[in-house]
Design a protein around this motif. Structure first.
Motif: not given
Ligand SMILES: [Zn+2]
Length: 260
Positions: A120, A122, A126, A139, A206
């Motif tokens: 997935h 972000h 992050e 990730h 996270t």
């Molecule tokens: Zn993630």
């Protein structure tokens, strides 16, 4: 023209159950979980107070993401990736776009087999790298037989299109209604560069419940996506990034990807 198959509710529920059995919180389809978000009263600073199950988000000392730097002791950790072509199931789970991966894709990390469950995205990134956020982060969530998680993180920056991710970014589901699948297969091999450097450390999920005991491997060389592809993701999720957490007593280790 690409044939888009829209899968029914049965698959959505099946996918949610399969994710729940391994204890990862990425599917929003489970309505019994406390709602959380990336801003306001349910944003990252409040996650730990939203539910006793999310307590680690505020009390944990090994939280992710963290600031990453091109320094630290060397590790001899050996990693090889055994990824095959597969038909992706692309899900908008309300927090990110997640791609569910069928069985058969795995990483060997120091001889231990970790199956790739899903990956997935972000935005912005992050983890920070040398003090800076990058445009996005991928990730790749892996799990071994004992249930331990190893997450491969990769930064994304603007550039030419990436062969592995084109099909995903051309089929981003804007709403949570139905997962999308395609009639084409993807392979993830073009994400990796020979002799890539990575930073590894002991961290957490996270997202709530911020469970610790997750081993992170974040590669330093960014993957590229086009401006149009990055903007298409940001149209759906303008900000789905948890801010960096204190490193506390943890050490970062540097490694080099070793292939057979
Ligand atoms: Zn993630």
């Amino acid at each position: 023209m690409k044939l888009k198959l829209v899968l029914g509710k049965a698959l959505l529920i099946a996918a949610a159950l399969s994710v729940l059995t391994v204890g990862t919180p990425y599917m929003a389809a489970d309505s019994s979980k406390t709602e959380w978000s990336y801003e306001g009263a349910t944003g990252p600073e409040h996650w730990g107070d939203l539910s006793p199950e999310y307590a680690k988000c505020s009390t944990g000392l090994n939280q992710s993401p963290v600031p990453l730097m091109n320094q630290g002791k060397k590790t001899d950790s050996k990693m090889t990736f055994h990824y095959e072509a597969f038909v992706p199931t692309i899900v908008n789970n309300g927090h990110t776009i997640q791609v569910d991966v069928p069985e058969g894709n795995y990483a060997l990390i120091d001889g231990e087999k970790y199956n790739l469950l899903q990956f997935h995205f972000h935005t912005p990134s992050e983890h920070t790298y040398n003090g800076k956020l990058l445009e996005m982060e991928i990730h790749l969530v892996h799990q071994n037989e004992q249930g331990n998680l190893a997450v491969i993180g990769m930064f994304i920056k603007e550039g030419s299109a990436n062969k592995s991710l084109d099909l995903i970014f051309n089929n981003l589901p804007a709403s949570q209604e139905e997962p999308v699948t395609t009639d084409e297969k993807i392979t993830l091999n073009s994400l990796f560069h020979k002799k890539s450097k990575f930073i590894t450390y002991d961290g957490s999920l996270t997202t709530p419940p911020c469970t610790e005991g997750v081993t992170w491997y974040v590669f330093d060389k960014p993957v590229k996506l086009t401006r149009t592809q990055i903007d298409a993701f940001k149209d759906i999720f303008p900000n789905n990034s948890r801010p960096v957490q204190p490193l506390n007593d943890r050490l970062l280790y540097k490694g080099t990807l070793k292939t057979h």
